[in-house]
Design an enzyme around this catalytic site. Structure first.
Site, PDB file in Angstrom:
ATOM      1  N   THR A  39      49.298  40.883  39.709  1.00 39.88           N
ATOM      2  CA  THR A  39      48.854  40.012  38.930  1.00 39.88           C
ATOM      3  C   THR A  39      50.307  39.124  38.728  1.00 39.88           C
ATOM      4  OG1 THR A  39      47.317  41.214  37.781  1.00 39.88           O
ATOM      5  CG2 THR A  39      48.485  39.795  36.468  1.00 39.88           C
ATOM      6  N   ASP A  63      37.150  45.517  36.418  1.00 36.81           N
ATOM      7  CA  ASP A  63      37.852  45.996  35.109  1.00 36.81           C
ATOM      8  C   ASP A  63      36.699  46.101  34.164  1.00 36.81           C
ATOM      9  OD1 ASP A  63      40.464  45.735  35.739  1.00 36.81           O
ATOM     10  OD2 ASP A  63      40.791  43.607  35.011  1.00 36.81           O
TER      11      ASP A  63
END
Ligand code: DON
Length: 578
Positions: A385, A427
């Protein structure tokens, strides 16, 4: 103190014994500071992106203009995580003290459903390995481009075209890579080859990338030009949208034109809470970051942690136990606020946090079995990320974390458009109680529904001290993001570190389930501390060569008003400013 000892040791190694004597006489000199600037700064995962953001501010642009330019630049020079095919969050604080956030997280496609990753799509099926992680079915509807235009509409001052152009130039003219970048691009290339053939937008013309190579991406340059000329329609409609939908069909994905046209980011109230003299501003759901951080810091505040010492047995115990409790609540209560009712005030209530620590004792570890999520009453690690922090010369600050989820996302490149699609669908909780790739578990609050946002751990954060801007901070790291932000803030506030030291300091992590503490590979707590922790009932301490937690990129406003960068030593983060 232990941290200082380490600095002395390092100093002996680096500058030799004689000058170290001098430093020993004055401990302050031991502090290692990051880059210092007078007025404005960008700290990001890549020197070219930081420089582009800084240039925008030197030309008179504000932090928001710099955010847009940095974000598009990262999509080119940091393709494993920088993106236009993913999403993220922005926390802001303006110079008048107002704050808020933008949620440009991806959404589940209209055709998504709760059991889509289970065998035969049936509720009682097992989770099909990798279906939510690799390939186009793992992709959520991207939010980054719409988010950039939303930021510009509300706060931008420069012409959007000038903010996108530097990224286009990087694509067309190319940029030179270092040895480390070559290594990571080669890893990425291998991953991408599997689904995209061996001649794609990230392939080296010579087979393998090498230090000094110039990387170009003509297809991405074309896509960015469409965005520059047509606004967000250049992504969500027309040629780019056609290419995305075509790619979906080829790779068994489900994102449609309608999904793309409907995508909208959301301005949300930030999560704010006090910690001693500080006010913390962090991300609200659909990220779990702000609420978990509020809980962990709220529980920490009940104890004089500063007096325990950095990474002492007591400090580690206390932090592990706050982390355990926060992640337990995360698993049950947090999800997309547009779909589920979240008891935010109750979860952050000081009395609740106190009650929640009532069964904590320095004499003995709790177990995750005995810590239940609030009732009315691991992590596979990667750095994929990306976070960047910006302060402009007007005193505005933005804290932005954005992602494709895992490195190079779903591994699907939109053919002809040169960008990689996210694998953010992982997620969601594919099945209640079954951990995702980061080992976190969830239930109905984070179950898949069409147009719902999957729960994130991204924690872009801004801290005020006595009403003034103090710190901008955030990191990648999956479920370890929240604990890394927590520890970095405490390193400065409680353990007296500079920004650079706080960012570089080794970290550890507990997330309720599994009931184990993970130590970063270079966390050299002494054997005594480790033994003490074992004796207290923290038996499962994981350490391994591959354990690296996050890449914190942060800025501290020093007492003299200057800005200090904390550009994480882990990987090639970089600060630029003036
Ligand atoms: O939103 C989240 O929490 C994850 N998708 C973040 C992924 C991540 O940080 C991967 N890199 N370490």
């Amino acid at each position: 103190m232990k941290y200082l000892l380490k600095a002395v040791l390092l100093c002996v190694l680096i500058v030799g014994v004689s000058s170290c004597k001098e430093q020993n006489n004055n401990e302050i000199k031991q502090a290692k500071e990051g880059v210092i600037t007078d007025k404005a700064m960008v700290v990001s995962a890549h020197h070219l992106a930081s420089k582009i953001g800084s240039n925008v501010m030197e030309k008179g642009g504000n932090a928001y203009d710099a955010m847009i330019a940095t974000s598009f630049a990262l999509a080119v020079v940091h393709p494993s995580a920088g993106n236009i095919g993913g999403g993220g969050f922005m926390i802001y604080r303006n110079n008048d003290g107002t704050n808020g956030s933008l949620d440009f997280r991806e959404k589940a496609p209209l055709k998504a459903h709760a059991h889509m990753y289970l065998e035969d799509g049936k509720a009682d099926g097992e989770v099909v390995k990798n279906l939510s992680l690799i390939g186009a079915l793992s992709t959520g509807v991207p939010g980054t481009v719409e988010g950039a235009f939303a930021v510009h509409k509300k706060f931008g001052t420069m012409d959007m075209k000038d903010l996108i152009q530097p990224a286009i130039d990087l694509c067309i003219e190319g940029y030179e890579i270092s040895k480390e970048e070559a290594i990571y691009l080669n890893k990425g290339q291998k991953k991408l080859d599997v689904l995209n053939g061996e001649n794609h937008a990230y392939s080296s013309p010579n087979g393998e990338w090498e230090k000094g190579d110039i990387v170009k991406n003509m297809a991405l340059g074309k896509t960015l030009t469409l965005i520059r000329d047509n606004g967000s329609d250049g992504f969500y409609k027309g040629e780019t949208a056609d290419l995305i939908v075509k790619t979906m069909k080829e790779h068994k994905g489900i994102i449609s034109h309608e999904d793309l046209e409907k995508y909208k980011s959301v301005w949300r109230e930030a999560i704010t809470f006090d910690y001693k003299d500080y006010k913390v501003i962090s991300m609200a759901p659909s990220s779990s970051g702000g609420i978990c951080l509020a809980q962990m810091m709220g529980m920490t505040e009940l104890y004089p942690i500063g007096s325990y010492g950095f990474q002492s047995t007591k400090a580690i115990q206390l932090m592990v136990e706050t982390e355990r409790r926060a992640y337990a609540d995360r698993s049950k209560h947090l999800g997309d606020p547009d779909f589920v009712e979240i008891p935010t005030a109750k979860l952050m209530n000081k009395e609740y946090l106190k009650r929640n620590m009532a069964n904590f004792s320095f004499e003995k570890a709790n177990t995750s079995e005995e810590i239940r999520p609030f009732e009315e009453q691991y992590t596979k690690e990667s750095n994929e990320t990306t976070h960047f922090s910006i302060i402009d010369s007007f005193g505005n600050a933005v804290s932005v974390t954005t992602t494709l989820n895992l490195g190079f996302g779903s591994r699907v490149i939109v053919d002809g458009a040169g960008f990689i699609l996210n694998n953010e669908m992982d997620d969601f909780s594919s099945k209640p109680g079954v951990p995702n790739v980061f080992g976190v578990v969830g239930g109905t609050a984070n179950a898949i529904q069409p147009e719902k946002r999957m729960l994130s751990s991204m924690t872009p954060t801004i801290v005020e001290k006595k009403g003034k801007l103090f710190m901008v901070v955030g990191t990648p790291g999956g479920s370890t993001i929240i604990t890394s932000v927590y520890q970095t803030i405490l390193n400065v506030i409680e353990f007296g570190m500079t920004m650079q030291e706080a960012v570089d300091a080794p970290r550890f992590h507990h997330q309720w389930k599994p009931d184990s503490i993970k130590f970063e590979r270079d966390m050299d707590i002494d054997k005594v501390t480790e033994k003490e922790l074992n004796k207290l009932g923290y038996p499962s301490i994981k350490r391994g060569n591959s354990i690296i937690m996050g890449q914190v990129d942060a800025i501290l406003v020093k007492e003299n008003g200057k800005l200090e960068a904390g550009a994480d030593r882990r990987n090639y983060n970089s600060a630029a400013g003036f």
